[in-house]
Design a protein around this motif. Structure first.
Motif, PDB file in Angstrom:
ATOM      1  N   ALA A 220      18.796  -5.986   0.909  1.00  0.00           N
ATOM      2  CA  ALA A 220      18.173  -6.784   0.192  1.00  0.00           C
ATOM      3  C   ALA A 220      16.211  -5.809  -0.066  1.00  0.00           C
ATOM      4  CB  ALA A 220      17.577  -7.287   1.701  1.00  0.00           C
ATOM      5  N   VAL A 221      16.105  -6.824  -0.515  1.00  0.00           N
ATOM      6  CA  VAL A 221      14.932  -6.112  -1.609  1.00  0.00           C
ATOM      7  C   VAL A 221      13.638  -7.371  -0.610  1.00  0.00           C
ATOM      8  CG1 VAL A 221      13.122  -6.081  -3.503  1.00  0.00           C
ATOM      9  CG2 VAL A 221      15.117  -6.261  -3.961  1.00  0.00           C
ATOM     10  N   LEU A 222      12.547  -6.785   0.601  1.00  0.00           N
ATOM     11  CA  LEU A 222      11.964  -7.000   0.927  1.00  0.00           C
ATOM     12  C   LEU A 222      10.257  -8.354  -0.181  1.00  0.00           C
ATOM     13  CD1 LEU A 222      11.164  -4.318   3.460  1.00  0.00           C
ATOM     14  CD2 LEU A 222      12.769  -6.507   3.577  1.00  0.00           C
ATOM     15  N   ASP A 223       9.996  -9.565   0.883  1.00  0.00           N
ATOM     16  CA  ASP A 223       9.460  -9.898  -0.280  1.00  0.00           C
ATOM     17  C   ASP A 223       8.176  -9.096  -0.137  1.00  0.00           C
ATOM     18  OD1 ASP A 223      10.703 -11.967  -0.343  1.00  0.00           O
ATOM     19  OD2 ASP A 223      10.129 -13.133   1.766  1.00  0.00           O
ATOM     20  N   GLY A 224       7.007  -9.142  -1.075  1.00  0.00           N
ATOM     21  CA  GLY A 224       5.421  -8.928  -1.624  1.00  0.00           C
ATOM     22  C   GLY A 224       5.956  -7.644  -1.955  1.00  0.00           C
ATOM     23  N   GLU A 225       4.777  -6.909  -2.180  1.00  0.00           N
ATOM     24  CA  GLU A 225       4.407  -6.198  -3.350  1.00  0.00           C
ATOM     25  C   GLU A 225       3.480  -5.282  -2.299  1.00  0.00           C
ATOM     26  OE1 GLU A 225       4.481  -8.668  -5.841  1.00  0.00           O
ATOM     27  OE2 GLU A 225       6.824  -8.951  -5.179  1.00  0.00           O
ATOM     28  N   ILE A 226       3.764  -4.081  -2.923  1.00  0.00           N
ATOM     29  CA  ILE A 226       2.311  -3.022  -2.356  1.00  0.00           C
ATOM     30  C   ILE A 226       1.746  -3.184  -3.751  1.00  0.00           C
ATOM     31  CG2 ILE A 226       1.553  -1.777  -1.152  1.00  0.00           C
ATOM     32  CD1 ILE A 226       1.978  -3.574   0.692  1.00  0.00           C
ATOM     33  N   PRO A 227       0.034  -3.717  -3.891  1.00  0.00           N
ATOM     34  CA  PRO A 227      -0.046  -3.089  -5.770  1.00  0.00           C
ATOM     35  C   PRO A 227      -0.370  -1.338  -5.916  1.00  0.00           C
ATOM     36  CG  PRO A 227      -0.571  -4.686  -5.670  1.00  0.00           C
ATOM     37  CD  PRO A 227      -0.150  -4.570  -4.352  1.00  0.00           C
ATOM     38  N   PHE A 228      -0.580  -1.103  -6.372  1.00  0.00           N
ATOM     39  CA  PHE A 228      -1.156   0.895  -6.639  1.00  0.00           C
ATOM     40  C   PHE A 228      -3.090  -0.406  -6.807  1.00  0.00           C
ATOM     41  CE2 PHE A 228      -4.336   3.571  -8.291  1.00  0.00           C
ATOM     42  CZ  PHE A 228      -4.253   4.481  -7.561  1.00  0.00           C
ATOM     43  N   ARG A 229      -3.861   0.509  -5.462  1.00  0.00           N
ATOM     44  CA  ARG A 229      -4.866  -0.053  -5.257  1.00  0.00           C
ATOM     45  C   ARG A 229      -5.676   0.973  -4.821  1.00  0.00           C
ATOM     46  NH1 ARG A 229      -3.708  -3.654  -7.900  1.00  0.00           N
ATOM     47  NH2 ARG A 229      -4.140  -5.934  -7.993  1.00  0.00           N
ATOM     48  N   ALA A 230      -6.743   1.669  -5.429  1.00  0.00           N
ATOM     49  CA  ALA A 230      -7.760   2.299  -5.467  1.00  0.00           C
ATOM     50  C   ALA A 230      -7.889   2.432  -3.242  1.00  0.00           C
ATOM     51  CB  ALA A 230      -8.589   3.029  -5.874  1.00  0.00           C
ATOM     52  N   ALA A 231      -8.433   1.227  -3.569  1.00  0.00           N
ATOM     53  CA  ALA A 231      -8.918   0.812  -1.820  1.00  0.00           C
ATOM     54  C   ALA A 231      -7.573   1.274  -1.139  1.00  0.00           C
ATOM     55  CB  ALA A 231      -9.389  -0.740  -2.146  1.00  0.00           C
ATOM     56  N   PHE A 232      -6.759   0.957  -1.464  1.00  0.00           N
ATOM     57  CA  PHE A 232      -5.401   1.353  -0.470  1.00  0.00           C
ATOM     58  C   PHE A 232      -5.529   2.459  -0.200  1.00  0.00           C
ATOM     59  CE2 PHE A 232      -3.261  -1.973  -1.953  1.00  0.00           C
ATOM     60  CZ  PHE A 232      -3.140  -2.839  -0.718  1.00  0.00           C
ATOM     61  N   LYS A 233      -6.095   3.507  -0.919  1.00  0.00           N
ATOM     62  CA  LYS A 233      -5.882   5.264  -0.457  1.00  0.00           C
ATOM     63  C   LYS A 233      -7.040   5.469  -0.105  1.00  0.00           C
ATOM     64  CE  LYS A 233      -4.353   8.399  -3.623  1.00  0.00           C
ATOM     65  NZ  LYS A 233      -4.011   9.096  -3.333  1.00  0.00           N
ATOM     66  N   THR A 234      -8.742   4.765   0.295  1.00  0.00           N
ATOM     67  CA  THR A 234      -9.697   4.940   0.764  1.00  0.00           C
ATOM     68  C   THR A 234      -9.153   4.565   1.880  1.00  0.00           C
ATOM     69  OG1 THR A 234     -10.569   4.034  -1.204  1.00  0.00           O
ATOM     70  CG2 THR A 234     -12.193   4.480   0.536  1.00  0.00           C
ATOM     71  N   ALA A 235      -8.703   3.658   2.201  1.00  0.00           N
ATOM     72  CA  ALA A 235      -8.517   3.219   3.733  1.00  0.00           C
ATOM     73  C   ALA A 235      -7.462   3.982   4.412  1.00  0.00           C
ATOM     74  CB  ALA A 235      -7.643   1.620   3.882  1.00  0.00           C
ATOM     75  N   MET A 236      -6.683   4.434   4.253  1.00  0.00           N
ATOM     76  CA  MET A 236      -5.806   5.436   4.305  1.00  0.00           C
ATOM     77  C   MET A 236      -6.997   7.032   4.477  1.00  0.00           C
ATOM     78  SD  MET A 236      -1.975   5.048   3.732  1.00  0.00           S
ATOM     79  CE  MET A 236      -2.139   5.206   1.734  1.00  0.00           C
ATOM     80  N   ASP A 237      -7.880   7.390   3.816  1.00  0.00           N
ATOM     81  CA  ASP A 237      -7.924   8.374   4.094  1.00  0.00           C
ATOM     82  C   ASP A 237      -8.826   8.189   5.013  1.00  0.00           C
ATOM     83  OD1 ASP A 237      -6.969   9.455   1.502  1.00  0.00           O
ATOM     84  OD2 ASP A 237      -8.331   9.123   0.163  1.00  0.00           O
ATOM     85  N   GLN A 238      -9.491   6.812   5.529  1.00  0.00           N
ATOM     86  CA  GLN A 238     -10.284   7.145   7.053  1.00  0.00           C
ATOM     87  C   GLN A 238      -9.381   6.528   7.864  1.00  0.00           C
ATOM     88  OE1 GLN A 238     -12.315   3.476   5.520  1.00  0.00           O
ATOM     89  NE2 GLN A 238     -13.843   4.244   4.060  1.00  0.00           N
TER      90      GLN A 238
END
Ligand SMILES: Nc1ncnc2c1ncn2[C@@H]1O[C@H](COP(=O)(O)OP(=O)(O)O)[C@@H](O)[C@H]1O
Ligand SMILES: [Mg+2]
Length: 217
Positions: free
Chosen positions: A163-181
């Protein structure tokens, strides 16, 4: 009963730890006792992330611990409602053991052929090792914004038994920032991005629950 989920890939940097953190945070918010078993014992990125989360006082705190041995982790798993294996950069015997024990295996992959190909090979190797195809799903992660490329990737993966799950996680600097925090990407302060991350979290949770129900039936 403990739900178990494994985030695995043939490569590093594809989104395994990102997905592990989403599920850890969202299930803990839902009241489940949750833990990440970090199989990347060289880099322990999820363990370090959980420590950053604690330092920044984010709620709920997330438990994460590095494990060299899946057998030892499985003993620990008995204490939790949901146990998340965050795979090592490359697939190993331990990764395979984690996949075998899991209700659901999620393989994050980008939409380019350079990523899709090894992802399908890994799924095929798991199948050869006796892990049923309906326990394996791809999650499109760190994608571009090209709807055409993503549609092509979905068409390519539709030819596989997984299966392929619904939805995608696009590359976004804000996602990286969130994880850095120490946040999961579902905790980003940008509502549109949060919606994308929430959709992926829901897809994964639906898949693991459906897989666990199939096992019981
Ligand atoms: N959608 C995204 N947008 C931007 N950066 C991302 C995204 N997903 C992951 N990253 C970053 O990419 C790197 C690899 O992601 P990670 O989930 O750690 O991959 P893996 O666990 O497979 O090695 C990390 O630095 C992470 O912060
Ligand atoms: Mg990782």
């Amino acid at each position: 009963m403990t739900y178990k989920i494994a985030m695995v890939a043939q490569k590093g940097g594809v989104g395994k730890s990102t997905l592990a953190r989403i599920i850890a945070v969202e299930s803990a918010k839902g009241g489940l006792q949750t833990k990440i078993a970090d199989l990347d014992t060289q880099q322990t990125t999820s363990t370090n992330w959980a420590a950053r989360r604690a330092t920044n006082g984010l709620e709920p705190p997330i438990r994460a611990e590095a494990f060299r041995s899946v057998d030892v982790a499985l003993q620990d798993a008995l204490n939790f409602d949901l146990y998340i294996f965050d795979g090592a950069p490359h697939s190993s015997a331990e990764t395979q053991a984690a996949c075998r024990s899991a209700d659901m295996v999620v393989i994050p992959t980008s939409e380019g052929l350079d990523d899709l190909h090894p992802s399908v090979l890994l799924a095929n190797n798991l199948l050869k090792a006796g892990i049923p195809a309906n326990k394996v799903a791809f999650a499109l992660c760190i994608t571009s914004d090209s709807t055409r490329e993503i549609a092509n990737a979905r068409a390519y993966l539709a030819q596989t038994p997984y299966a392929v799950l619904d939805g995608e996680i696009p590359f976004r600097a804000a996602f990286k920032t969130a994880m850095d925090q120490g946040k999961a990407i579902t905790e980003t302060s940008f509502p549109t991005l949060r919606k994308r991350a929430d959709a992926m979290a829901q897809s994964i949770i639906d898949a693991v629950v459906a897989a666990a129900e199939r096992e019981v039936a």
